[in-house]
Design an enzyme around this catalytic site. Structure first.
Site, PDB file in Angstrom:
ATOM      1  N   HIS A   1      -1.446   3.886 -18.147  1.00 24.11           N
ATOM      2  CA  HIS A   1      -2.432   3.014 -18.153  1.00 24.11           C
ATOM      3  C   HIS A   1      -3.349   2.312 -19.469  1.00 24.11           C
ATOM      4  CE1 HIS A   1      -3.780   4.622 -13.237  1.00 24.11           C
ATOM      5  NE2 HIS A   1      -2.826   3.304 -13.418  1.00 24.11           N
TER       6      HIS A   1
ATOM      7  N   HIS B 210       3.794  -1.700  -6.798  1.00 17.86           N
ATOM      8  CA  HIS B 210       3.156  -0.220  -5.755  1.00 17.86           C
ATOM      9  C   HIS B 210       2.164   0.295  -6.834  1.00 17.86           C
ATOM     10  CE1 HIS B 210       7.529  -0.399  -6.294  1.00 17.86           C
ATOM     11  NE2 HIS B 210       7.822   0.658  -5.149  1.00 17.86           N
TER      12      HIS B 210
ATOM     13  N   SER C 234      -4.169   0.998 -11.255  1.00 11.64           N
ATOM     14  CA  SER C 234      -3.514  -0.116 -11.659  1.00 11.64           C
ATOM     15  C   SER C 234      -4.364  -1.476 -11.239  1.00 11.64           C
ATOM     16  CB  SER C 234      -2.195   0.004 -11.948  1.00 11.64           C
ATOM     17  OG  SER C 234      -1.725  -0.129 -10.870  1.00 11.64           O
TER      18      SER C 234
ATOM     19  N   GLU D 298       1.527  -2.719  -1.351  1.00 14.78           N
ATOM     20  CA  GLU D 298       1.667  -1.365  -1.211  1.00 14.78           C
ATOM     21  C   GLU D 298       2.103  -0.912   0.712  1.00 14.78           C
ATOM     22  OE1 GLU D 298       0.824   1.132  -1.988  1.00 14.78           O
ATOM     23  OE2 GLU D 298       1.082   2.354  -0.631  1.00 14.78           O
TER      24      GLU D 298
ATOM     25  N   GLY E 142       7.349  -3.423  -2.653  1.00 19.40           N
ATOM     26  CA  GLY E 142       7.041  -3.906  -4.014  1.00 19.40           C
ATOM     27  C   GLY E 142       8.909  -4.343  -4.477  1.00 19.40           C
TER      28      GLY E 142
ATOM     29  N   ASP F  60       5.295   1.010 -10.415  1.00 18.76           N
ATOM     30  CA  ASP F  60       5.021   2.305 -10.733  1.00 18.76           C
ATOM     31  C   ASP F  60       4.739   2.925  -9.131  1.00 18.76           C
ATOM     32  OD1 ASP F  60       3.424   4.574 -10.791  1.00 18.76           O
ATOM     33  OD2 ASP F  60       1.707   3.876 -10.579  1.00 18.76           O
TER      34      ASP F  60
END
Ligand SMILES: C[S@@+](CC[C@H](N)C(=O)[O-])C[C@H]1O[C@@H](n2cnc3c(N)ncnc32)[C@H](O)[C@@H]1O
Length: 278
Positions: free
Chosen positions: A19, A42, A100, A118, A144, A164
């Protein structure tokens, strides 16, 4: 197989590197007035309570964000990041950690656009609930990796692609390389930030070699391992691969990593490195 839930891991040492990089890249995009696009392939649940049974069970955040929260950081990025996390909390208490999507939504402007993907049904629902009133945000319960094809190029022609995965299935590693190549064919000037775990150095390095061999341009690797490789504790560190990074990122992170490592080290052998893999 979707058993991974980020609520067990939110705010851990790996989230900090991930992050901090995300914030740096968004701040960079914010320097220009022109709108941009953020794709989170993701996305997870978007926002986490650090008092949930999941967070309390692993208590990973205690070796991550809780350490930063209790410290008086010197580096401006760490100070800024601490202030950002505080802004999601009240009364100087650390109760919540943003994922995120929440970080992006906080830093992005009214004219910018977010697409969040997601697959986990429960996390998708939580994510949708958090953002359903934000007109900039579109949440999708879809793959994703496929989003790099479906969403690119963005009409804004500027953007950050944040990748991610949970790497629950080994095929994620190859799928990711393919998806990024696909994305770059459609949107060559975008910045791509990819998180990866350091589980076994040899396997991780072999995968990164495959990345290099795939001919991806301007690749920067930042890796941080607060645990010694021999600790036998699963994930000993994590890294970010950044394609098309801002030119200043390498220099800025070189000055950040020693303090981040000192803050998060577990034992005596924390390690960090930054390599330009062109
Ligand atoms: C590491 S977590 C994401 C954390 C989030 N990016 C953050 O920083 O707050 C990975 C997420 O990807 C989801 N996922 C796994 N495979 C996926 C796929 N193919 N497409 C979209 N989401 C996926 C998992 O359910 C999990 O919530």
């Amino acid at each position: 197989m979707l058993s991974y839930r980020h609520s067990f891991h939110a705010g851990n040492f790996a989230d900090l590197l991930k992050h901090l990089t995300q914030v740096y890249l968004l701040n960079y995009l914010n320097r220009k007035d022109k709108p941009y696009f953020y794709l989170d392939t993701h996305a997870g649940a978007g926002f986490y309570s650090l008092h949930s049974p999941e967070a309390e069970k692993t208590a990973e955040y205690r070796e991550g964000i809780a350490r930063l929260f209790a410290a008086d950081p010197k580096h401006p990025f760490l100070k800024e990041f601490k202030a950002l996390i505080s802004s999601f909390n009240t009364a100087e208490r650390l109760d919540f950690y943003p994922g995120s999507p929440a970080i992006a939504a906080k830093l992005m402007r009214p004219t910018d656009r977010l697409a969040l993907h997601e697959l986990h049904p429960k996390d998708y629902q939580l994510l949708s609930n958090t953002f359903h009133q934000d007109k900039r945000v579109r949440v999708e319960a879809s793959d994703g990796f496929a989003a790099l094809k479906a969403q690119l190029p963005p009409k804004e022609r500027r953007g950050l692609i944040f990748i991610d995965p949970s790497y629950e299935v080994k095929t994620d590693y190859n799928l990711l390389i393919k998806a990024v190549k696909n994305g770059l064919e459609r949107f060559a000037t975008g910045t791509y930030a990819i998180w990866y775990p350091v589980l076994q150095a040899q396997t991780t390095n072999a995968w990164i070699k495959r990345f290099q061999k795939a001919g991806l341009p301007n690749l920067l690797k930042i890796e941080h391992s607060p645990l010694p490789l021999t600790s036998g504790q699963g994930m000993t560190g994590s890294g970010m691969l950044i394609i098309n990074p801002p030119y200043s990122l390498a220099t800025d992170f070189k000055s950040l990593l020693p303090e981040l490592n000192a803050l998060l080290i577990q034992g005596t052998q924390g390690k960090f490195l930054l390599e330009e893999l062109i």
